[in-house]
Design an enzyme around this catalytic site. Structure first.
Site: not given
Ligand code: GLC
Length: 579
Positions: A273, A460
């Protein structure tokens, strides 16, 4: 397509041939994902042998789908100009439609699809999302989120389908099949099961917190959706921000390599991530089994130099690097990118077309859950003389869509191609429809007040109850409570439509209303709600989560743990009235 089949065998031979020719820099380049703007210059896409480009927040790739495709076509040609000409993967958070592109079809978030319990519909929604993602230049989506949310305090409950492992498994299969179909087709994309594992089961619902569940609970409740995704051939799995019994999931070799890759036979690629390398142990995450790194936001040099030093000094084995690159190349071959690396330009005319919106409208209808219908007030009589519609959520497609819509944190504005709940009511009603945005008017002669209230968009940790970034609570804001009280008058019957990313503490408002509908986050086709309120269609939605009665249901760190039989929910999982 497993490596043993003929095609699979040919792919493995092609990978072997490439691997023998690749330098360490080229291999580390393939393991690198960057944003299309400030992480890297366009020249360095080739110079650093980049493997993937991501679009998230920040400057748009263009203003039209043609310009988005052109931008990614330009970057792809940079990659193809390298010695080995390995094509790029283009990834995007298309989590309820291609939600980063204004004008795309936006579906109900997964919690609403969970309420529909309709696997065929989920598969169609995923297939449409894939088309509209390819239409804007992407061949990879970071979806579906297949978390099992334990706690309404978590800001990402709405990204997942349900608290039910079984329902999540069923809809995961449909979502992966819908997105990926025959991966080589120009209108399908690689899907990503995320976030592996335990993202929704952290103590107190904290995004990226500690998941301290017993191991057998992780095995029995959280892993089955991943097993289903792997069985459906999902191409990618994304590591999670949380720790699992104290170990960062990004650096959890036992779960990523031993359980997912070896135990479940996952032969796709594991992506970190955001900035996962510098945040969760650097080379430990590569040794744990992460194959590609989101080397964004200042992590590019740290990652590429750090990993090269580690390989040259025996901290990370050449064999681990080759395994990671093999998995990445395998997905690129399965996607047919070596033969067709460029997006199909004819797909741009598919963005937001009416047949896509019709499926999204069906998803809105089937996501609605009827929690109360006193004296069978619903379906409403379209010929009644006066209806008053109340609340900013009735007249804002941004508010009805939640986070990950146009922007990461969503939008409060109306966006292109979407219809409001108010528009739907005006289309369905034959009598007078008055809009009172903030319950500041007097309409004692109205027969019905449709009061649309709920949450502001968030994504988030911005949606975590108790997080320092916000003042969120699980109860409605006082202003919205006042809307209900303002219209509680003799002769006026009250329909509350709740727009939220999760069950909320609305026991009082349910008491005060004559009918109460959980509408979740319906997305662009807000007019689908009126089609059910006025009876053109019946209610089909069932609660994908047990609905808490009050905050004292939150006795432990897992939220209203209704698996503890001593805690009775206001409404159980699966509840929903029908006409
Ligand atoms: C974010 C999220 C994830 C997402 C990634 C790219 O922090 O946790 O779900 O796909 O970054 O944006």
């Amino acid at each position: 397509m497993n490596p043993e089949t003929n095609t699979g065998h040919i792919i493995e031979q092609k990978i072997d041939s490439l691997l023998t020719r690749m330098t360490l820099d080229e291999k580390i380049g393939q393991m690198t994902q960057v944003r299309h703007f400030d992480d890297i210059s366009e020249e360095d896409i080739a110079g650093k042998f980049i493997g993937s480009v991501i679009h998230t927040q920040g400057p748009l790739p263009g203003n039209t789908a043609e310009e988005w495709q052109a931008k990614f076509r330009y970057l792809q040609e940079k990659a193809l100009s390298t010695r080995l000409g390995i094509p790029l993967l283009f990834g995007v958070d298309a989590v309820h439609g291609q939600n980063t592109f204004e004008g795309a079809t936006i579906f109900p978030h997964n919690i609403g699809l969970g309420a529909s319990q309709n696997a065929e519909l989920v598969e169609k929604a995923a297939a449409i999302t894939a088309v509209e993602s390819q239409a804007t230049g992407f061949n990879w989506v970071f979806s579906p989120c297949i978390a099992i949310p334990y706690n309404e305090k978590w800001g990402r409950v709405y990204e997942a389908f349900s608290e039910s492992t079984e329902l999540t498994e069923k809809l995961t299969r449909a979502s992966v099949q819908g997105h990926q179909g025959n991966l080589e087709d120009s209108h399908t994309v690689m899907a990503t099961a995320k976030h592996f594992v335990g993202d929704g089961a952290t103590d107190f619902g904290e995004e990226g917190g500690e998941t301290s569940l017993a191991h057998e609970e992780v095995i029995n409740r959280l892993l089955p959706p991943y097993k289903a995704a792997v069985e459906e051939g999902v191409g990618a799995v994304m590591a999670s921000f949380n720790t699992l019994s104290g170990i960062s999931m990004h650096a959890h070799k036992e779960m990523i390599t031993d359980t997912l890759k070896i135990g479940m036979g996952f032969d796709g690629m594991v992506i970190s991530d955001w900035k996962g390398y510098s945040r969760f142990g650097e080379n430990d995450i590569i040794n744990a089994g992460v194959d590609m790194v989101m080397a964004v936001d200042g992590d590019l040099e740290v990652f590429q130099n750090g990993l090269k030093y580690a390989v040259e000094n025996g901290v990370v084995s050449q064999q681990r690097i080759d395994d990671a690159v093999r998995r990445i190349l395998r997905q690129k071959f399965r996607l047919g990118l070596f033969e067709n690396p460029l997006p199909d330009s004819t797909l741009v005319q598919k963005l937001g077309v009416s047949e896509h919106r019709e499926i999204a409208r069906q998803a809105v209808r089937e996501s609605l859950v009827l929690l109360k219908n006193q004296n069978e007030l619903l379906p409403l009589d379209a010929t009644m003389s006066k209806i008053v519609v109340v609340g900013e959520h009735a007249n804002s497609t941004g508010l009805q869509s939640g986070g990950w819509t146009v922007n990461w944190q969503g939008t409060h504005e109306n966006y292109e191609g979407a219809t409001t709940i108010l528009e739907g009511i005006k289309n369905a009603a034959k009598g007078e429809v008055i809009y009172d945005a903030n319950a500041s008017e007097k309409h004692d002669d109205a027969q019905v007040a449709i009061i649309v209230i709920g949450e502001q968009p968030y994504a988030e940790f911005f949606g975590d109850i108790g997080h320092e970034s916000n003042e969120l609570t699980l109860t409605l804001i006082e202003e919205h409570q006042r809307y209900v009280d303002h219209y509680r008058k003799p002769g006026i019957q009250i329909v509350v439509v709740l727009i939220s990313g999760r069950p909320m503490m609305v026991t009082d408002e349910i008491e005060k209303s004559d009918a109460f509908v959980a509408a979740w986050l319906p997305g662009s086709e807000g007019d689908g709600i009126a089609e059910v309120l006025f009876g053109a269609y019946g209610f089909k939605g069932k609660l994908p989560h047990s609905w808490p009665k009050s905050m004292d249901n939150f006795r432990g760190k897992y939220g209203p743990n209704f698996w503890d039989e001593s805690i009775k929910p206001l409404f159980p999982f699966g509840y929903g009235l029908e006409y």
